[in-house]
Design a protein around this motif. Sequence first.
Motif, PDB file in Angstrom:
ATOM      1  N   ALA A  12       1.055  -2.757 -12.251  1.00 55.52           N
ATOM      2  CA  ALA A  12       1.947  -3.244 -12.988  1.00 55.52           C
ATOM      3  C   ALA A  12       2.453  -2.808 -11.261  1.00 55.52           C
ATOM      4  CB  ALA A  12       2.830  -1.642 -13.366  1.00 55.52           C
ATOM      5  N   THR A  13       2.395  -2.269 -10.282  1.00 57.58           N
ATOM      6  CA  THR A  13       3.406  -1.651  -8.973  1.00 57.58           C
ATOM      7  C   THR A  13       3.060  -3.140  -8.059  1.00 57.58           C
ATOM      8  OG1 THR A  13       3.356   0.331  -9.422  1.00 57.58           O
ATOM      9  CG2 THR A  13       3.525  -0.431  -7.542  1.00 57.58           C
ATOM     10  N   GLN A  14       2.118  -3.511  -8.301  1.00 65.33           N
ATOM     11  CA  GLN A  14       1.517  -4.784  -7.628  1.00 65.33           C
ATOM     12  C   GLN A  14       2.249  -5.960  -8.000  1.00 65.33           C
ATOM     13  OE1 GLN A  14      -2.669  -5.275  -8.176  1.00 65.33           O
ATOM     14  NE2 GLN A  14      -3.043  -3.467  -6.533  1.00 65.33           N
ATOM     15  N   GLU A  16       5.536  -6.211  -9.496  1.00 60.50           N
ATOM     16  CA  GLU A  16       6.668  -5.479  -9.185  1.00 60.50           C
ATOM     17  C   GLU A  16       7.259  -5.659  -7.949  1.00 60.50           C
ATOM     18  OE1 GLU A  16       7.900  -2.592 -12.576  1.00 60.50           O
ATOM     19  OE2 GLU A  16       7.491  -4.687 -14.257  1.00 60.50           O
ATOM     20  N   GLY A  17       6.057  -4.749  -7.082  1.00 60.35           N
ATOM     21  CA  GLY A  17       6.618  -3.886  -5.900  1.00 60.35           C
ATOM     22  C   GLY A  17       7.081  -2.486  -5.907  1.00 60.35           C
ATOM     23  N   VAL A  18       8.093  -2.162  -6.900  1.00 56.86           N
ATOM     24  CA  VAL A  18       8.535  -1.519  -6.885  1.00 56.86           C
ATOM     25  C   VAL A  18       6.962   0.155  -7.199  1.00 56.86           C
ATOM     26  CG1 VAL A  18       9.828  -2.185  -6.924  1.00 56.86           C
ATOM     27  CG2 VAL A  18       8.919  -1.817  -9.493  1.00 56.86           C
ATOM     28  N   LEU A  19       7.978   1.294  -7.352  1.00 60.44           N
ATOM     29  CA  LEU A  19       6.834   2.679  -7.879  1.00 60.44           C
ATOM     30  C   LEU A  19       7.786   2.397  -9.071  1.00 60.44           C
ATOM     31  CD1 LEU A  19       4.918   4.625  -7.344  1.00 60.44           C
ATOM     32  CD2 LEU A  19       6.643   5.934  -6.665  1.00 60.44           C
ATOM     33  N   PRO A  20       6.173   2.618 -10.260  1.00 61.41           N
ATOM     34  CA  PRO A  20       6.733   2.758 -11.855  1.00 61.41           C
ATOM     35  C   PRO A  20       7.549   4.518 -11.369  1.00 61.41           C
ATOM     36  CG  PRO A  20       4.202   3.387 -11.454  1.00 61.41           C
ATOM     37  CD  PRO A  20       4.643   2.747 -10.174  1.00 61.41           C
ATOM     38  N   GLU A  21       8.178   4.675 -12.601  1.00 60.76           N
ATOM     39  CA  GLU A  21       8.358   5.476 -13.098  1.00 60.76           C
ATOM     40  C   GLU A  21       7.943   7.089 -13.131  1.00 60.76           C
ATOM     41  OE1 GLU A  21      11.461   5.793 -16.207  1.00 60.76           O
ATOM     42  OE2 GLU A  21      13.249   4.218 -14.817  1.00 60.76           O
ATOM     43  N   VAL A  22       7.681   8.138 -12.686  1.00 56.20           N
ATOM     44  CA  VAL A  22       6.785   9.125 -13.014  1.00 56.20           C
ATOM     45  C   VAL A  22       6.549  10.048 -14.681  1.00 56.20           C
ATOM     46  CG1 VAL A  22       5.236  11.641 -12.307  1.00 56.20           C
ATOM     47  CG2 VAL A  22       6.115   9.202 -10.697  1.00 56.20           C
ATOM     48  N   GLU A  23       5.721   9.914 -15.245  1.00 51.18           N
ATOM     49  CA  GLU A  23       6.205  10.879 -16.302  1.00 51.18           C
ATOM     50  C   GLU A  23       6.261  12.131 -16.007  1.00 51.18           C
ATOM     51  OE1 GLU A  23       6.431   9.322 -19.617  1.00 51.18           O
ATOM     52  OE2 GLU A  23       6.464   7.307 -19.276  1.00 51.18           O
ATOM     53  N   ARG A  39       3.952   4.008   0.299  1.00 53.00           N
ATOM     54  CA  ARG A  39       4.584   4.099   1.126  1.00 53.00           C
ATOM     55  C   ARG A  39       3.314   3.047   2.675  1.00 53.00           C
ATOM     56  NH1 ARG A  39       5.486   9.243   0.481  1.00 53.00           N
ATOM     57  NH2 ARG A  39       3.699   9.541   0.608  1.00 53.00           N
ATOM     58  N   ALA A  40       2.114   3.002   2.618  1.00 50.94           N
ATOM     59  CA  ALA A  40       1.440   2.261   2.762  1.00 50.94           C
ATOM     60  C   ALA A  40       0.946   0.769   3.257  1.00 50.94           C
ATOM     61  CB  ALA A  40      -0.738   2.908   2.317  1.00 50.94           C
ATOM     62  N   ARG A  41       1.144   0.245   1.533  1.00 46.21           N
ATOM     63  CA  ARG A  41       1.982  -0.810   1.573  1.00 46.21           C
ATOM     64  C   ARG A  41       3.127  -1.115   2.049  1.00 46.21           C
ATOM     65  NH1 ARG A  41       0.878  -0.673  -3.593  1.00 46.21           N
ATOM     66  NH2 ARG A  41       2.861   0.021  -4.996  1.00 46.21           N
ATOM     67  N   ARG A  42       4.331  -0.805   1.781  1.00 49.36           N
ATOM     68  CA  ARG A  42       4.792  -1.517   2.222  1.00 49.36           C
ATOM     69  C   ARG A  42       5.317  -0.788   4.447  1.00 49.36           C
ATOM     70  NH1 ARG A  42      10.368   2.303  -0.196  1.00 49.36           N
ATOM     71  NH2 ARG A  42      10.354   1.017  -2.201  1.00 49.36           N
ATOM     72  N   ARG A  44       2.258  -2.165   5.763  1.00 50.29           N
ATOM     73  CA  ARG A  44       1.411  -3.799   5.994  1.00 50.29           C
ATOM     74  C   ARG A  44       2.425  -4.461   5.611  1.00 50.29           C
ATOM     75  NH1 ARG A  44      -2.500  -0.993   2.508  1.00 50.29           N
ATOM     76  NH2 ARG A  44      -1.983  -1.522   1.011  1.00 50.29           N
ATOM     77  N   GLN A  45       2.965  -4.448   4.908  1.00 50.42           N
ATOM     78  CA  GLN A  45       3.913  -5.576   4.233  1.00 50.42           C
ATOM     79  C   GLN A  45       5.505  -6.222   5.061  1.00 50.42           C
ATOM     80  OE1 GLN A  45       5.829  -4.687   0.340  1.00 50.42           O
ATOM     81  NE2 GLN A  45       4.663  -5.794  -0.422  1.00 50.42           N
ATOM     82  N   ARG A  46       5.348  -4.762   6.455  1.00 56.39           N
ATOM     83  CA  ARG A  46       6.256  -5.082   7.630  1.00 56.39           C
ATOM     84  C   ARG A  46       5.432  -5.489   8.127  1.00 56.39           C
ATOM     85  NH1 ARG A  46       9.832   1.546   6.514  1.00 56.39           N
ATOM     86  NH2 ARG A  46      10.873   0.047   4.663  1.00 56.39           N
ATOM     87  N   ALA A  47       4.983  -5.205   8.667  1.00 63.20           N
ATOM     88  CA  ALA A  47       3.687  -5.716  10.015  1.00 63.20           C
ATOM     89  C   ALA A  47       3.686  -7.277   9.586  1.00 63.20           C
ATOM     90  CB  ALA A  47       3.018  -4.468  10.275  1.00 63.20           C
ATOM     91  N   VAL A  48       3.049  -7.481   8.322  1.00 63.22           N
ATOM     92  CA  VAL A  48       2.296  -8.670   8.298  1.00 63.22           C
ATOM     93  C   VAL A  48       4.135  -9.644   8.786  1.00 63.22           C
ATOM     94  CG1 VAL A  48       2.354 -10.334   6.417  1.00 63.22           C
ATOM     95  CG2 VAL A  48       1.135  -8.651   7.106  1.00 63.22           C
ATOM     96  N   PHE A  49       5.113  -8.901   8.019  1.00 60.65           N
ATOM     97  CA  PHE A  49       6.680 -10.185   8.518  1.00 60.65           C
ATOM     98  C   PHE A  49       7.197  -9.770   9.681  1.00 60.65           C
ATOM     99  CE2 PHE A  49      11.671  -9.865   8.218  1.00 60.65           C
ATOM    100  CZ  PHE A  49      11.625 -10.877   7.315  1.00 60.65           C
ATOM    101  N   ALA A  50       6.602  -9.555  10.345  1.00 62.34           N
ATOM    102  CA  ALA A  50       6.974  -9.066  12.164  1.00 62.34           C
ATOM    103  C   ALA A  50       6.549 -10.207  12.556  1.00 62.34           C
ATOM    104  CB  ALA A  50       7.099  -7.815  12.356  1.00 62.34           C
ATOM    105  N   VAL A  51       5.143 -10.657  11.980  1.00 63.32           N
ATOM    106  CA  VAL A  51       4.107 -10.650  12.828  1.00 63.32           C
ATOM    107  C   VAL A  51       4.518 -12.404  12.661  1.00 63.32           C
ATOM    108  CG1 VAL A  51       1.359 -11.897  12.857  1.00 63.32           C
ATOM    109  CG2 VAL A  51       1.915  -9.342  12.874  1.00 63.32           C
TER     110      VAL A  51
END
Length: 208
Positions: A12-14, A16-23, A39-42, A44-51
């Motif tokens: 679901a996170t992939q 929606e791109g957000v962390l789901p609520e934790v039960e 955090r790791a995904r963010r 990577r996204q920022r690195a790709v965007f910068a490139v």
Amino acid sequence: MARRYEDEQDRATQDEGVLPEVEDDLDEESYRRLSGRRRARRVRQRAVFAVVVLVVLGAGGVAALIYTDHWQPGSSATPTSAAPSPTCVPASAPALLPPAEVSVDVLNGTSRRGLAGTVAGELRTRGFVVVNVGNAPTATGPVTAAVTYPATSLAQAVTVGARFPEAKLVPDPAATVITVALGDGYQNLLAEDVVVAPALPVDPAAAC
């Protein structure tokens, strides 16, 4: 059950791109793993965007240089050709040459018949080599004589002009021979013991 719930939340996170609520029943270790992956995904996204941004900016800069003619791919800058310098004119007249070393054409630039033939005979008597005698294509004007010459024959032109009172020197890059065009001011040749070198063309920028 916690593992299955974790996998479902990852999918679901992939999307929606957000962390789901934790039960409330999700243990602390699982929560830390989820937070670390986010955090790791963010990162990577920022690195790709910068490139991507750097690539776009670089391509835009190259395109701008090509468009403004500041740079051409595969070509090197070539120095602009220097403007041709004016004909060098010495500050003082060169020494007169022996008449036998000077060849000249004599043209009549006046309405007086036979003037060119008469002057040509006198120049031959003084040792000059007279090649052609004829009429000038246009009137010479009030001067005694106009001496047209190639840039490399200044000494020869001065030697001829010295026989005419106040002769006018006319450098001509297209000329191949020295030509004397007689004008309305002509009366006589100067005597050999009083010959005077004519004034050089006035061109301060071309002075040697």
